[in-house]
Design a protein around this motif. Structure first.
Motif, PDB file in Angstrom:
ATOM      1  N   GLN A 135     -15.938 -40.785   9.738  1.00  9.40           N
ATOM      2  CA  GLN A 135     -16.580 -39.520   9.013  1.00  9.40           C
ATOM      3  C   GLN A 135     -16.096 -39.431   7.710  1.00  9.40           C
ATOM      4  O   GLN A 135     -15.314 -39.958   7.252  1.00  9.40           O
ATOM      5  CB  GLN A 135     -15.952 -38.200   9.960  1.00  9.40           C
ATOM      6  N   MET A 136     -16.916 -38.907   6.906  1.00 10.55           N
ATOM      7  CA  MET A 136     -16.681 -38.688   5.577  1.00 10.55           C
ATOM      8  C   MET A 136     -15.315 -37.946   5.351  1.00 10.55           C
ATOM      9  O   MET A 136     -15.267 -37.153   5.932  1.00 10.55           O
ATOM     10  CB  MET A 136     -17.878 -37.906   5.019  1.00 10.55           C
ATOM     11  N   GLY A 137     -14.687 -38.573   4.415  1.00  8.05           N
ATOM     12  CA  GLY A 137     -13.290 -37.920   4.109  1.00  8.05           C
ATOM     13  C   GLY A 137     -12.134 -38.611   4.951  1.00  8.05           C
ATOM     14  O   GLY A 137     -11.149 -38.357   4.353  1.00  8.05           O
ATOM     15  N   GLN A 138     -12.479 -39.509   5.884  1.00  8.09           N
ATOM     16  CA  GLN A 138     -11.629 -40.145   6.755  1.00  8.09           C
ATOM     17  C   GLN A 138     -11.010 -41.443   5.956  1.00  8.09           C
ATOM     18  O   GLN A 138     -11.642 -41.873   5.073  1.00  8.09           O
ATOM     19  CB  GLN A 138     -11.926 -40.532   7.788  1.00  8.09           C
ATOM     20  N   GLU A 139      -9.722 -41.582   6.165  1.00  2.00           N
ATOM     21  CA  GLU A 139      -9.102 -42.994   5.655  1.00  2.00           C
ATOM     22  C   GLU A 139      -9.491 -44.129   6.394  1.00  2.00           C
ATOM     23  O   GLU A 139      -9.570 -44.043   7.765  1.00  2.00           O
ATOM     24  CB  GLU A 139      -7.596 -42.798   5.610  1.00  2.00           C
ATOM     25  N   VAL A 140      -9.902 -45.080   5.914  1.00  2.00           N
ATOM     26  CA  VAL A 140     -10.390 -46.364   6.756  1.00  2.00           C
ATOM     27  C   VAL A 140      -9.310 -47.562   6.061  1.00  2.00           C
ATOM     28  O   VAL A 140      -9.019 -47.587   5.068  1.00  2.00           O
ATOM     29  CB  VAL A 140     -11.625 -46.811   6.516  1.00  2.00           C
ATOM     30  N   ILE A 141      -8.827 -48.629   6.942  1.00  3.36           N
ATOM     31  CA  ILE A 141      -8.193 -49.614   6.563  1.00  3.36           C
ATOM     32  C   ILE A 141      -9.000 -50.911   7.280  1.00  3.36           C
ATOM     33  O   ILE A 141      -9.124 -50.859   8.578  1.00  3.36           O
ATOM     34  CB  ILE A 141      -6.718 -49.639   7.103  1.00  3.36           C
ATOM     35  N   LEU A 142      -9.407 -51.818   6.433  1.00  3.80           N
ATOM     36  CA  LEU A 142     -10.015 -52.908   6.672  1.00  3.80           C
ATOM     37  C   LEU A 142      -9.055 -54.409   6.660  1.00  3.80           C
ATOM     38  O   LEU A 142      -8.564 -54.344   5.569  1.00  3.80           O
ATOM     39  CB  LEU A 142     -11.161 -53.268   5.990  1.00  3.80           C
TER      40      LEU A 142
ATOM     41  N   PRO B 135      -9.523 -74.191   9.655  1.00  2.05           N
ATOM     42  CA  PRO B 135      -8.923 -72.688   9.314  1.00  2.05           C
ATOM     43  C   PRO B 135      -9.822 -71.970   8.840  1.00  2.05           C
ATOM     44  O   PRO B 135     -11.034 -72.257   8.487  1.00  2.05           O
ATOM     45  CB  PRO B 135      -7.858 -73.031   8.165  1.00  2.05           C
ATOM     46  N   GLU B 136      -9.955 -70.799   8.983  1.00  2.00           N
ATOM     47  CA  GLU B 136     -11.010 -69.658   8.773  1.00  2.00           C
ATOM     48  C   GLU B 136     -10.255 -68.135   8.386  1.00  2.00           C
ATOM     49  O   GLU B 136      -9.146 -68.037   8.933  1.00  2.00           O
ATOM     50  CB  GLU B 136     -12.023 -69.419   9.869  1.00  2.00           C
ATOM     51  N   VAL B 137     -10.963 -67.485   7.645  1.00  5.35           N
ATOM     52  CA  VAL B 137     -10.567 -66.069   7.250  1.00  5.35           C
ATOM     53  C   VAL B 137     -11.092 -65.404   8.548  1.00  5.35           C
ATOM     54  O   VAL B 137     -12.264 -65.310   8.749  1.00  5.35           O
ATOM     55  CB  VAL B 137     -11.171 -65.706   6.008  1.00  5.35           C
ATOM     56  N   THR B 138     -10.308 -64.488   8.882  1.00  4.03           N
ATOM     57  CA  THR B 138     -10.750 -63.485  10.011  1.00  4.03           C
ATOM     58  C   THR B 138     -10.442 -62.191   9.637  1.00  4.03           C
ATOM     59  O   THR B 138      -9.762 -61.766   8.856  1.00  4.03           O
ATOM     60  CB  THR B 138     -10.208 -63.962  11.247  1.00  4.03           C
ATOM     61  N   GLN B 139     -11.737 -61.304   9.944  1.00  5.47           N
ATOM     62  CA  GLN B 139     -11.620 -59.751   9.516  1.00  5.47           C
ATOM     63  C   GLN B 139     -11.660 -58.847  10.961  1.00  5.47           C
ATOM     64  O   GLN B 139     -12.400 -59.084  11.926  1.00  5.47           O
ATOM     65  CB  GLN B 139     -12.777 -59.429   8.787  1.00  5.47           C
ATOM     66  N   THR B 140     -10.810 -57.999  10.755  1.00  6.33           N
ATOM     67  CA  THR B 140     -11.354 -56.833  11.762  1.00  6.33           C
ATOM     68  C   THR B 140     -11.216 -55.680  11.145  1.00  6.33           C
ATOM     69  O   THR B 140     -10.645 -55.291  10.184  1.00  6.33           O
ATOM     70  CB  THR B 140      -9.933 -56.770  12.746  1.00  6.33           C
TER      71      THR B 140
ATOM     72  N   LEU C  49      -7.547 -53.684   3.014  1.00  7.57           N
ATOM     73  CA  LEU C  49      -8.093 -52.917   1.962  1.00  7.57           C
ATOM     74  C   LEU C  49      -8.403 -51.487   2.746  1.00  7.57           C
ATOM     75  O   LEU C  49      -8.677 -51.257   3.781  1.00  7.57           O
ATOM     76  CB  LEU C  49      -9.645 -53.442   1.949  1.00  7.57           C
ATOM     77  N   LYS C  50      -7.411 -50.591   1.925  1.00  6.42           N
ATOM     78  CA  LYS C  50      -7.584 -49.102   2.395  1.00  6.42           C
ATOM     79  C   LYS C  50      -8.579 -48.200   1.445  1.00  6.42           C
ATOM     80  O   LYS C  50      -8.538 -48.344   0.124  1.00  6.42           O
ATOM     81  CB  LYS C  50      -6.046 -48.394   2.062  1.00  6.42           C
ATOM     82  N   ILE C  51      -9.467 -47.387   2.170  1.00  6.33           N
ATOM     83  CA  ILE C  51     -10.082 -46.638   1.337  1.00  6.33           C
ATOM     84  C   ILE C  51      -9.625 -44.888   1.882  1.00  6.33           C
ATOM     85  O   ILE C  51      -9.816 -44.639   2.992  1.00  6.33           O
ATOM     86  CB  ILE C  51     -11.847 -46.517   1.770  1.00  6.33           C
ATOM     87  N   ARG C  52      -9.132 -44.460   0.822  1.00 11.32           N
ATOM     88  CA  ARG C  52      -8.322 -43.181   1.194  1.00 11.32           C
ATOM     89  C   ARG C  52      -8.974 -42.155   1.699  1.00 11.32           C
ATOM     90  O   ARG C  52      -8.964 -41.465   2.689  1.00 11.32           O
ATOM     91  CB  ARG C  52      -7.498 -42.783   0.113  1.00 11.32           C
ATOM     92  N   SER C  53     -10.261 -41.823   1.176  1.00 13.44           N
ATOM     93  CA  SER C  53     -11.047 -40.779   1.555  1.00 13.44           C
ATOM     94  C   SER C  53     -12.643 -41.079   1.410  1.00 13.44           C
ATOM     95  O   SER C  53     -13.324 -41.123   0.331  1.00 13.44           O
ATOM     96  CB  SER C  53     -10.887 -39.569   0.667  1.00 13.44           C
ATOM     97  N   THR C  54     -13.377 -41.564   2.558  1.00 17.98           N
ATOM     98  CA  THR C  54     -14.376 -42.533   2.468  1.00 17.98           C
ATOM     99  C   THR C  54     -15.473 -41.298   2.134  1.00 17.98           C
ATOM    100  O   THR C  54     -15.476 -40.125   2.424  1.00 17.98           O
ATOM    101  CB  THR C  54     -14.799 -42.957   3.758  1.00 17.98           C
TER     102      THR C  54
END
Lengths: 114, 114
Positions: B14-21, B2-7, B77-82
């Motif tokens: 762009q600066m100010g955009q939302e990102v979800i990891l 078993p392993e931890v997977t990330q995408t 993990l969400k970053i609201r405004s990068t």
């Protein structure tokens, strides 16, 4: 607070050379100590660990001894191989801080050449 | 094994955009983490999550950050405004229980904010 200090890298060695990567720590409580390794393009993997003073963790020819008197956990290997090229991270988990997370050092890059 | 997977493995935004990891921890694990590593710096703790709530967070984890386990499988993990300074490698980790200090890490998601 808790902290981990590792020797600066990169470290470049010839195959079959002896490796030491120094690690010292500061902790409020009585921590568990870890070495993680990150091979190129991969995640962090546990290499070895020690949970109490004078414990020696070992794996894949690597060893580290928990030295409470010097607050150190130096990583050693008697004869490195090219396949050992990676970044090595020293880390601690402090039960006084809940033991819930790891505190890492900056990592030491090791490059082994033929 | 078993392993931890990330995408994703790499995201440019762009600066100010939302990102979800996104992360899929190991299935029987109960504790979940996000760490980040800015290039050349320490691996830093961001947040730990247990029993569907944040159990600990660092000073880095301000109001711009949030975590969620929406479906019992993914851990995001969400970053609201990068911001530019959010550029880093983000690592997800998990562990099965409270007694072990060892964390199991994913391969990381590299975030580049322009």
């Amino acid at each position: 607070g808790d902290s981990v200090t590792q020797m600066e890298g990169p470290v470049t060695l010839s195959e079959e050379a002896f490796l030491t990567i120094n690690c010292t720590y500061t902790a409020t409580g009585y921590p568990s100590l870890f070495w993680y390794v990150q091979y190129p393009g991969e995640g962090l993997q546990l290499l070895l660990k020690a949970t109490k003073a004078d414990d020696k963790g070992s794996n894949k020819g690597f060893e580290a001894t928990y030295r409470k008197e010097t607050t150190s956990f130096h990583l050693e290997k008697g004869s490195v191989q090219v396949s050992d090229s990676a970044v090595y991270f020293c880390a601690l988990s402090d039960p006084a801080g809940g033991g819930n997370k790891l505190t890492f050092g900056t990592g030491t890059q090791l490059k082994v050449e033929l | 094994e078993p392993e931890v997977t990330q995408t994703p493995s790499h995201q440019v935004t762009q600066m100010g955009q939302e990102v979800i990891l996104r992360c899929v921890p190991i299935s029987n694990h109960l504790y979940f983490y996000w760490y980040r590593q800015i290039l050349g710096q320490k691996v830093e703790f961001l947040v730990s999550f247990y029993n569907n709530e944040i159990s600990e967070k660092s000073e880095i984890f301000d109001d711009q950050f949030s975590v969620e386990r929406p479906d019992g499988s993914n851990f995001t993990l969400k970053i609201r405004s990068t911001k530019l300074e959010d550029s880093a490698m983000y690592f997800c980790a998990s562990k099965p229980g409270a007694t072990t200090g060892e964390l199991f890490f994913g391969e990381g998601s590299r975030l580049t904010v322009l």
